[in-house]
Design a protein around this motif. Structure first.
Motif, PDB file in Angstrom:
ATOM      1  N   LEU A  23       0.833  -1.207   0.000  1.00 51.99           N
ATOM      2  CA  LEU A  23       0.000   0.000   0.000  1.00 51.99           C
ATOM      3  C   LEU A  23       0.866   1.255   0.000  1.00 51.99           C
ATOM      4  N   HIS A  24       1.962   1.255   0.748  1.00 55.93           N
ATOM      5  CA  HIS A  24       2.889   2.385   0.746  1.00 55.93           C
ATOM      6  C   HIS A  24       3.437   2.624  -0.658  1.00 55.93           C
ATOM      7  N   GLU A  25       3.861   1.572  -1.323  1.00 61.36           N
ATOM      8  CA  GLU A  25       4.423   1.720  -2.671  1.00 61.36           C
ATOM      9  C   GLU A  25       3.381   2.266  -3.646  1.00 61.36           C
ATOM     10  N   TYR A  26       2.146   1.796  -3.525  1.00 68.43           N
ATOM     11  CA  TYR A  26       1.081   2.236  -4.423  1.00 68.43           C
ATOM     12  C   TYR A  26       0.775   3.729  -4.239  1.00 68.43           C
ATOM     13  N   ILE A  27       0.630   4.168  -3.004  1.00 67.84           N
ATOM     14  CA  ILE A  27       0.295   5.570  -2.749  1.00 67.84           C
ATOM     15  C   ILE A  27       1.485   6.476  -3.085  1.00 67.84           C
ATOM     16  N   LEU A  28       2.695   6.045  -2.764  1.00 71.21           N
ATOM     17  CA  LEU A  28       3.875   6.836  -3.112  1.00 71.21           C
ATOM     18  C   LEU A  28       3.971   7.019  -4.618  1.00 71.21           C
ATOM     19  N   GLY A  29       3.714   5.965  -5.384  1.00 76.63           N
ATOM     20  CA  GLY A  29       3.830   6.050  -6.838  1.00 76.63           C
ATOM     21  C   GLY A  29       2.744   6.872  -7.493  1.00 76.63           C
ATOM     22  N   ASN A  30       1.562   6.945  -6.880  1.00 82.89           N
ATOM     23  CA  ASN A  30       0.432   7.630  -7.522  1.00 82.89           C
ATOM     24  C   ASN A  30       0.068   8.975  -6.901  1.00 82.89           C
ATOM     25  N   TYR A  31       0.389   9.168  -5.621  1.00 78.83           N
ATOM     26  CA  TYR A  31      -0.015  10.398  -4.934  1.00 78.83           C
ATOM     27  C   TYR A  31       1.115  10.865  -4.011  1.00 78.83           C
ATOM     28  N   ARG A  32       2.295  11.090  -4.549  1.00 75.82           N
ATOM     29  CA  ARG A  32       3.443  11.390  -3.700  1.00 75.82           C
ATOM     30  C   ARG A  32       3.191  12.594  -2.785  1.00 75.82           C
ATOM     31  N   GLU A  33       2.582  13.640  -3.300  1.00 73.06           N
ATOM     32  CA  GLU A  33       2.343  14.835  -2.494  1.00 73.06           C
ATOM     33  C   GLU A  33       1.481  14.511  -1.277  1.00 73.06           C
ATOM     34  N   LEU A  34       0.418  13.721  -1.490  1.00 73.85           N
ATOM     35  CA  LEU A  34      -0.471  13.377  -0.388  1.00 73.85           C
ATOM     36  C   LEU A  34       0.157  12.313   0.518  1.00 73.85           C
ATOM     37  N   TYR A  35       0.998  11.479  -0.074  1.00 77.64           N
ATOM     38  CA  TYR A  35       1.739  10.497   0.712  1.00 77.64           C
ATOM     39  C   TYR A  35       2.607  11.209   1.744  1.00 77.64           C
ATOM     40  N   ALA A  36       3.339  12.231   1.318  1.00 76.60           N
ATOM     41  CA  ALA A  36       4.169  13.007   2.245  1.00 76.60           C
ATOM     42  C   ALA A  36       3.296  13.769   3.239  1.00 76.60           C
ATOM     43  N   ALA A  37       2.160  14.289   2.756  1.00 77.47           N
ATOM     44  CA  ALA A  37       1.278  15.072   3.628  1.00 77.47           C
ATOM     45  C   ALA A  37       0.719  14.250   4.773  1.00 77.47           C
TER      46      ALA A  37
END
Length: 476
Positions: free
Chosen positions: A43-57
């Motif tokens: 799940l981390h890899e998926y969100i990082l790859g598709n929504y990096r800005e929100l992943y960091a947020a």
């Protein structure tokens, strides 16, 4: 009308936040540790790859340290080709989150980065800045020696000469240290009396080496114990007949206090009933703060079925969250009713037992027509299966289509197979909960899980949380 693509993006991000709040990569009642870890890392890899800005947020949200460390690691590993503005914003979020994390978790993260060979300039700067603001670097060198050593070597950080000798040489062979704590540590290997001037976590291993009896060690180390160490050791100390280890329960964090209460036998809980209730009430009121009494009529459906035992790795954690939520919701409510799935009326005597008749309890709760209905459960409705979902569907579609009663499901257990916390019904929002202290913020986040708020609104919400998160660091 919410755009379908926005809705999917919103669901993806909320799903990730639920996982980041609840999953710790440890065994749960229905999933082993391997399944938990593989699921959440995917799940981390998926969100990082598709929504990096929100992943960091998401670092600005009430996620747990396990997932915060994964986010920081993944951001630093994949930092190539970022714009200066993105680097700056991520750097601020990382720095603030590291300040809030348990130091042992940060040192472990730095060791992981060193093991992976992550040695870019941003990583070295983050290591440098975090270690520079540590209040007691000598204590860190003693307490977290392996992590400090790996970090200093990996980031090429300067250390005082004597600290360097302690970390990188053979400190037990030094004739004497000028730094008092280093000298105490050296002496404690040879003289028992010296170890009682060391932090408990350091002294414990040396006490075992010296063959010191547990009761003797606990009595003499008591002045060195932190507040949370006192809480964790209090039961063991009482069994050993040591009265010196006694925690002030009213000052304890609410969910930790609930875990302590559940660790006691029912006979002891009954004997100390007034003391424990008072401590839970005071802690809950402290968390509620100015919002105390402002939530109107609140009914809570609380799961104390057998699955609330959790696992041997997270013993009674789901039940502890439910117990802590019960006291917090009572503090937030103007009028409160708590309904346990077992039917018990004394929250301090709850224990994991029996099936999960959530549907029946929901009927009881909705008959009271509350302003807010909060369900705290792992979502496995099985007595009979599916009744809870049908009750909530009929209630929302036919009896309360205008949403006069706000319903939120708080789930403390990550479902590895579903990559999310298990939902009770599509008609009510479900959010993950790790600590009861986070409930007010999670209830606010729940509107995004309903599909009524769009992706743009979610972005604004996260941007506001980031601004508040960074501003608290600037003011500190």
């Amino acid at each position: 009308m919410v755009d379908r693509r926005d809705l999917v993006a919103c669901e993806d991000v909320v799903m990730f936040v639920n996982a980041a709040v609840t999953s710790t990569g440890q065994r749960e009642f229905r999933d082993d540790a391997i399944a938990q870890r593989l699921s959440v890392e995917f799940l981390h890899e998926y969100i990082l790859g598709n929504y990096r800005e929100l992943y960091a947020a998401s670092l600005a949200l009430d996620i747990n340290d396990f997932n915060a460390a994964l986010i920081v690691r993944n951001l630093l590993v994949s930092s190539r080709d970022l714009t200066p503005e993105v680097r700056r914003r991520e750097g601020e979020l990382i720095a603030r989150r590291l300040e809030l994390m348990a130091p042992q978790r940060v040192w472990r993260l730095f060791r992981e980065l060193a093991r992976r060979g992550v040695n870019n300039r941003r990583t070295r700067a983050i290591m440098r800045d975090w270690t520079a603001q540590r209040r007691d670097p000598v204590l860190d060198a003693v307490k977290y020696r392996t992590g400090v050593k790996a970090t200093m070597r990996h980031a090429h950080l300067e250390v005082p000469a004597e600290t360097g000798t302690f970390l990188f040489s053979s400190p037990r062979k030094v004739s004497a240290f000028g730094t008092p704590l280093f000298e105490t540590w050296r002496q404690a290997h040879y003289a028992q009396r010296a170890l009682y001037d060391l932090p408990y976590s350091v002294a414990e291993g040396l006490a075992s080496m010296h063959g010191i009896k547990r009761a003797t060690f606990l009595e003499k180390i008591a002045p060195q114990l932190t507040r949370l160490e006192r809480l964790r050791l209090q039961d063991a100390a009482e069994r050993a007949g040591v009265a010196a280890v006694r925690a002030d329960l009213t000052g304890m964090p609410l969910t930790r206090l609930a875990s302590y209460v559940l660790s006691l036998s029912q006979a002891e809980r009954a004997a100390r009933h007034d003391e424990l209730r008072h401590a839970m009430t005071v802690s809950a009121r402290r968390v509620a703060g100015p919002a105390a009494g402002s939530w109107g009529r609140v009914v809570a459906v609380l799961d104390d079925s057998f699955s609330s035992f959790g696992s041997t790795a997270k013993r009674q954690r789901p039940l502890a969250v439910a117990l802590a939520c019960r006291f917090l919701l009572k503090a937030l409510a103007g009028e409160f009713t708590g309904l346990w799935t077992s039917g018990t009326h004394d929250p301090l005597l709850v224990r994991p037992s029996g099936p999960t008749p959530l549907g029946e309890r929901l009927i009881d709760a909705l008959e009271l027509a509350p302003d807010r209905l909060i369900v705290v459960s792992d979502g496995w409705d099985n007595s009979p299966p599916g009744l809870a979902a049908e009750v909530l569907r009929v209630w929302r579609e036919r009896l309360d289509p205008t949403g006069a009663t706000a319903v939120v499901h708080l789930n403390p257990v990550y479902d590895a197979e579903g990559f999310d916390v298990k939902r009770l019904s599509a008609s009510v929002p479900t959010v993950g909960v790790r600590d009861a202290e986070d409930v007010p913020a999670l209830v606010e986040l729940a509107r995004f899980a309903e599909g009524r708020a769009g992706f743009a609104e979610l972005r604004r919400y996260l941007a506001d949380r980031q601004d508040r998160f960074r501003s608290r660091r600037a003011a500190a």
